[in-house]
Write a protein that holds these residues in place. Structure first.
Motif, PDB file in Angstrom:
ATOM      1  N   HIS A   1      32.260 -40.698 -21.839  1.00  9.48           N
ATOM      2  CA  HIS A   1      31.691 -41.973 -21.395  1.00  9.48           C
ATOM      3  C   HIS A   1      32.461 -42.488 -20.184  1.00  9.48           C
ATOM      4  CE1 HIS A   1      30.062 -46.208 -22.505  1.00  9.48           C
ATOM      5  NE2 HIS A   1      29.464 -45.681 -21.462  1.00  9.48           N
TER       6      HIS A   1
ATOM      7  N   ASP B   1      25.039 -43.670 -15.991  1.00 10.50           N
ATOM      8  CA  ASP B   1      24.379 -44.157 -17.207  1.00 10.50           C
ATOM      9  C   ASP B   1      22.977 -44.714 -16.962  1.00 10.50           C
ATOM     10  OD1 ASP B   1      25.285 -46.327 -15.909  1.00 10.50           O
ATOM     11  OD2 ASP B   1      26.445 -47.167 -17.564  1.00 10.50           O
TER      12      ASP B   1
ATOM     13  N   LEU C   1      23.576 -42.274 -25.176  1.00 12.01           N
ATOM     14  CA  LEU C   1      24.536 -43.368 -25.370  1.00 12.01           C
ATOM     15  C   LEU C   1      23.981 -44.389 -26.369  1.00 12.01           C
ATOM     16  CD1 LEU C   1      25.866 -44.071 -21.774  1.00 12.01           C
ATOM     17  CD2 LEU C   1      27.176 -43.231 -23.738  1.00 12.01           C
TER      18      LEU C   1
END
Length: 749
Positions: free
Chosen positions: A186, A195, A204
């Motif tokens: 991440h 993202d 996610l």
DNA sequence: CTAGGGTTAG
């Protein structure tokens, strides 16, 4: 596979920050639909798939195979895939990179990871899609740790991951609950601002959903630049999985407004929301939508529709769907069994509860005959049915089946077994089942603690609690309900408050009503009514119905009638929804001869659904049910035995109390026959007549026992030297040698 | 070609 060292992803191996450019081209071939017959003919040895050959020298190009493989994959038709693979080899197409890469994916989806790996190892050239497919295959076949090591292998080989690869990697972390590992990736994703990509954002969203962080899951969803149907599905199920079904519904509506068409998976998630919200109306709208969009042959989806109808009590609708399915899966059967198991507790009376349970067991038998093997879901539902019906014999049969099928070692099944034995009154067998478990979860420990507490084995319950802490399992609020009730049963005030403080200070758990109820119950058992009221005052507690009932029972048994009536008035102000509560009050006023109050309570009762009193007993796989009835409606044998037992009980001080719920005109008859009328007495008498001496009597009752029956059964256990177990709506009563395991504080009406 | 789903013990 331990966690990845942090340096691997961020520094040691160079990743292309602009890897989105590397993503593969979109689907090259149009989907073609084949009938099941055509597909089946592919699997048979005799028939060559010549129909697929069109012209030329009879050699097929790889583009012919892709849609067929896709169709086989979709139908999970594994031998079809294998057969096509053989043809591919025969046609000399094993060097076709695209086709062979696709085959890795297909084998993974069909659960053949051995074959997938073999095809992968023989690829003419390894490519990122093949690596990613292999990872994805291992995840969907419950080997996420292998996906992680494949990822490492891939990086070591110098290949660049794509956005899809990172998404799949995150999914591996999600399956493993390895949030530390996910954090490293991440970090990388945030650093390179990735993202906004759907593949990554979707992953996610699921990741945060799995670690119960709905806020972050929604945030991840919102950051996706081009939200697709999968993104919406992910966020809808994230809401559902984290206890916010209403928000999930909102999201679904937003999705429709945004013009994204839901697919079968989306609709399954939405139906699961409807299920938890008991939203039958919305659910049937979804059902219509399913028909409209043509998903009515999607089996998992139809399973969910059926389960919704079952849970909403629309049995005929559910049955219609079930009968209309041309193929059913294990999940279909499990949903049916679970649906009926669930209905037991919702049933209006004993007879319908009992028939739901029997129906569940019969569905299981039909499933067995159809040749399907039960799994852990089947077993946990079956054991829950046996618990609800206090059906020890059937429970033992299920236990034997879990051994035979190897599911005994499953932690959910083991825990269900502990509960089954506990609820059937056998604490020894419950303990044995607990000790034989190879792994235990918090729920397993909590079940054992609660079971021991219910059977009055307070010291053992607390010992198990300490063992649990010793092995490092963190208790939750339900565990502490068990602990506090153990202390309460044994009147251990100091230890109760020590654990109460431990709960608040060490585990940061805020007390809830059930905890307060245990402590108040403890004071009441010790005849410390004033301390109970002091405690309420000190904690600024606003007692609920349950706590007032405990207090009333305490006041009555201590003869503090003024206080009892004061508490009763408080209880009435809460306007209870439960007719059992009114029965308690009515019973009090009747025995005090306060007829004005009697008629006042009766008036209030009219707005509440009346409970029909039922008891049932299970003898040699047959259930006999009894309801509140006068002497003339009983069998001669039962009435004669009850008469005899009442006469023999009188020298021990038994005096039939005035019956509780009777009309004025019946009052006269009532005094004489009260002792005959309650269903548990009838069921116990029937059991005594129809079983041999060494057998324990097990009776189930749908509402709480009354004090009269409780006193009477205690004496019967002495007079007949039998063990009698009665499970009422509140707790388990195990009568032996003149005593009851509830120590006479079972919240008796 | 690689992402999302159903039945689950206190």
């Amino acid at each position: 596979m331990a966690s990845l060292p942090p340096v691997v992803v961020a520094n040691t191996v160079k990743l292309d920050p602009d890897f989105r450019k590397l993503s593969a081209p979109s689907l090259l071939f149009e989907k073609k639909h084949y009938s099941t017959k055509e597909l089946n003919s592919l699997g048979s040895e005799s028939e060559e798939p010549v129909s697929l050959t069109t012209e030329g020298n009879g050699k097929l190009e790889s583009s012919y195979y892709v849609p067929i493989l896709q169709e086989c994959m979709h139908k999970n038709f594994v031998s079809g895939v294998e057969s096509i693979h053989a043809h591919i080899i025969k046609s000399g197409l094993v060097a076709e990179l695209f086709l062979m890469t696709f085959l890795v994916n297909v084998y993974g989806k069909c659960g053949r990871m051995g074959s997938a790996r073999k095809v992968f190892d023989n690829l003419p050239k390894r490519n990122v899609v093949a690596w990613t497919s292999l990872m994805s295959g291992y995840i969907s076949n419950s080997r996420p740790e292998l996906a992680i090591s494949i990822f490492q292998e891939m990086l070591e080989a110098g290949a660049y991951p794509t956005n899809y690869t990172l998404g799949v990697f995150l999914n591996a972390c999600t399956s493993l609950c390895d949030f530390d590992l996910a954090k490293q990736i991440h970090g990388y994703i945030v650093k390179y601002d990735l993202d906004g990509d759907a593949s990554i954002g979707n992953a996610l969203c699921s990741l945060y959903s799995k670690c119960h962080n709905l806020r972050m899951a929604i945030k991840a969803f919102e950051r996706i630049e081009e939200k697709n149907v999968i993104s919406w599905t992910a966020v809808v199920s994230a809401c559902g999985a984290n206890g916010n079904s209403a928000l999930g519904m909102d999201m679904f509506v937003k999705m429709l407004v945004a013009g994204v068409e839901p697919n079968g998976i989306t609709l399954t998630s939405v139906l699961s929301l409807c299920c938890t919200m008991q939203a039958l109306e919305a659910g049937s709208q979804i059902h219509s939508l399913i028909m409209k969009l043509g998903y009515d042959s999607d089996l998992p989806l139809m399973n969910s529709v059926m389960y919704l109808y079952l849970k909403s009590g629309c049995i005929s609708e559910a049955k219609k769907l079930f009968d209309g399915m041309n193929s059913v899966s294990l999940v279909t059967w499990n949903a049916m069994i679970a649906g009926y198991a669930e209905m037991i507790s919702l049933a209006a009376d004993g007879l319908s509860a009992y028939s739901c349970g029997i129906e569940a067991l019969q569905i299981f038998q039909r499933m067995n005959r159809s040749g399907l093997k039960p799994d852990l879901y089947t077993f946990s539902s079956l054991l829950s049915v046996c618990s609800s019906l206090v059906a020890l014999d059937q429970g033992e049969q299920v236990h034997a089946l879990t051994i035979k099928t190897g599911f005994l070692s499953d932690v959910v099944v083991g825990t269900a077994l502990v509960n089954m034995y506990n609820k059937c009154g056998s604490i020894n067998r419950a303990s044995k089942a607990f000790l034989e478990m190879s792994t235990r979860t918090l729920i397993s420990w909590t079940s054992m603690i609660t079971a021991l507490a219910q059977h009055g084995r307070s010291e053992q319950a607390l010992q198990v609690f300490e063992d649990m802490r010793f092995v490092g399992v963190k208790p939750n609020k339900i565990t502490f309900v068990g602990v506090l009730s153990a202390c309460s049963q044994a009147g251990m005030v100091d230890r109760a408050f020590a654990y109460y403080d431990m709960m608040k200070n060490e585990y940061k758990i805020n007390p809830v009503m059930d905890h307060y109820a245990c402590l108040i119950d403890m004071f009441v058992r010790l005849n410390q009514i004033d301390e109970a009221f002091d405690f309420i005052k000190k904690t600024n507690l606003i007692p609920n119905e349950f706590i007032w009932s405990i207090l009333i029972a305490g006041c009555r048994s201590q003869g503090k009638l003024d206080l009892a009536f004061h508490a009763a008035e408080q209880l009435l102000e809460l306007e209870p929804k439960d007719s059992e509560t009114y029965l308690l009050l009515l019973n009090m006023y009747i025995s005090a001869g306060r007829w004005k109050d009697v008629s006042r309570v009766r008036k209030m009762m009219r707005d509440v659904d009346k409970i029909v009193e039922w008891s049932w007993i299970n003898i040699r796989n047959k259930v006999h049910s009894f309801k509140f009835s006068s002497k003339k409606h009983q069998s001669d044998e039962v009435a004669k035995l009850l008469d005899d037992l009442i006469d023999r009980a009188k020298p021990f001080g038994y005096k039939a109390e005035t019956d509780m719920e009777i009309d004025e005109e019946e009052k006269e008859e009532a005094t004489n026959s009260a002792a005959h009328r309650h269903s548990e007495k009838l069921a116990v008498a029937f059991g005594l007549i129809n079983t041999s001496r060494e057998v324990q009597i097990r009776v189930m009752k749908n509402i709480g026992m009354c004090r009269d029956c409780h006193n009477f059964i205690k004496l019967v256990s002495v007079l007949t030297s039998r063990t009698i177990i009665i499970r009422d709506s509140k707790r388990l009563h195990k009568f032996y040698n003149g005593h009851c395991s509830c120590k006479d504080f079972g919240g008796l009406v």
